[in-house]
Motif scaffolding. Sequence first.
Motif, PDB file in Angstrom:
ATOM      1  N   GLU A  52      37.896  26.851   9.381  1.00 28.62           N
ATOM      2  CA  GLU A  52      39.459  27.145   9.022  1.00 28.62           C
ATOM      3  C   GLU A  52      40.104  26.166   9.775  1.00 28.62           C
ATOM      4  N   ALA A  53      40.169  25.562  10.458  1.00 28.32           N
ATOM      5  CA  ALA A  53      41.100  24.089  10.533  1.00 28.32           C
ATOM      6  C   ALA A  53      41.304  23.031   9.793  1.00 28.32           C
ATOM      7  N   ALA A  54      40.673  23.369   8.496  1.00 34.17           N
ATOM      8  CA  ALA A  54      40.462  22.520   7.699  1.00 34.17           C
ATOM      9  C   ALA A  54      41.625  22.989   6.431  1.00 34.17           C
ATOM     10  N   ALA A  55      41.819  24.514   6.438  1.00 34.72           N
ATOM     11  CA  ALA A  55      41.852  25.186   5.364  1.00 34.72           C
ATOM     12  C   ALA A  55      43.578  24.643   5.565  1.00 34.72           C
ATOM     13  N   GLY A  56      44.380  24.263   5.285  1.00 39.49           N
ATOM     14  CA  GLY A  56      46.125  23.915   5.588  1.00 39.49           C
ATOM     15  C   GLY A  56      46.013  22.195   5.965  1.00 39.49           C
ATOM     16  N   ARG A  57      45.420  21.160   6.658  1.00 40.64           N
ATOM     17  CA  ARG A  57      45.058  20.430   7.087  1.00 40.64           C
ATOM     18  C   ARG A  57      44.291  19.248   5.898  1.00 40.64           C
ATOM     19  N   ALA A  58      43.328  20.126   5.012  1.00 39.00           N
ATOM     20  CA  ALA A  58      42.665  19.418   4.567  1.00 39.00           C
ATOM     21  C   ALA A  58      43.233  18.635   3.767  1.00 39.00           C
ATOM     22  N   GLY A  59      42.576  16.560   3.524  1.00 34.50           N
ATOM     23  CA  GLY A  59      43.353  16.120   2.393  1.00 34.50           C
ATOM     24  C   GLY A  59      42.819  15.877   1.017  1.00 34.50           C
ATOM     25  N   SER A  60      41.145  16.066   1.214  1.00 35.42           N
ATOM     26  CA  SER A  60      40.718  15.807   0.113  1.00 35.42           C
ATOM     27  C   SER A  60      40.033  17.431  -0.907  1.00 35.42           C
ATOM     28  N   ALA A  61      39.432  16.767  -1.258  1.00 34.91           N
ATOM     29  CA  ALA A  61      39.291  18.281  -2.410  1.00 34.91           C
ATOM     30  C   ALA A  61      38.066  18.890  -1.921  1.00 34.91           C
ATOM     31  N   TYR A  62      37.155  17.368  -1.455  1.00 40.07           N
ATOM     32  CA  TYR A  62      35.446  18.218  -0.531  1.00 40.07           C
ATOM     33  C   TYR A  62      36.094  18.425   0.287  1.00 40.07           C
ATOM     34  N   VAL A  63      36.656  17.727   1.132  1.00 38.74           N
ATOM     35  CA  VAL A  63      36.635  18.997   2.628  1.00 38.74           C
ATOM     36  C   VAL A  63      37.137  19.750   2.784  1.00 38.74           C
ATOM     37  N   ARG A  64      37.648  20.637   1.975  1.00 38.42           N
ATOM     38  CA  ARG A  64      38.850  21.926   1.677  1.00 38.42           C
ATOM     39  C   ARG A  64      37.494  22.414   1.069  1.00 38.42           C
ATOM     40  N   ASP A  65      36.126  21.781   0.286  1.00 34.21           N
ATOM     41  CA  ASP A  65      35.282  22.610  -0.977  1.00 34.21           C
ATOM     42  C   ASP A  65      34.108  23.266   0.307  1.00 34.21           C
ATOM     43  N   LEU A  66      34.164  21.914   1.089  1.00 38.72           N
ATOM     44  CA  LEU A  66      32.982  22.305   2.082  1.00 38.72           C
ATOM     45  C   LEU A  66      33.744  23.385   3.145  1.00 38.72           C
TER      46      LEU A  66
END
Length: 164
Positions: A52-66
């Motif tokens: 959930e921490a990655a939801a609005g903060r991830a820069g890459s599609a890989y991190v968002r998808d994972l």
Amino acid sequence: MRWKTAIVAMLGLLLAAGCAAAAETEKAYAQADVTFNQEMITHHQQTIQLAEAAAGRAGSAYVRDLAGKLIPAERADIAMMESWLRSWNETVPVKPVAAMGADLPEGDGFDRAWLKALSEHLHHGVMMAETVRTSGRHGPTLELAGKIIQVQNAELKEIGERLA
């Protein structure tokens, strides 16, 4: 008369042994299964917090998808483990208060820091699953542990390649 007494005694011993065996088969889980499921529920809840921490903060599609893939998979496992614990009349852990991932950096460094944190977290989950496979008895728990080892080792390999 002695034969009748001997036969009754023998039948009594057989009956007692049969009852003990039946009681043993009824409890088809061990304390290791209980402990694993309780600890893995908390571990999965922490994985969800990290995702959930990655939801609005991830820069890459890989991190968002994972991160997006982790949440429903972990929730499904939690529901299953909670049902086993309830069926055994064991304590189901509550959601941890401290949010994993809240201390990760903002901006460009987030993805790398998140992947490192997730990697350490998944490695710990694999170790937990390996432990229950050596001391657990509950078939479905052992199957889940095997799945966790397989899936998380694959994720660890992929993350390792991204971090290299």
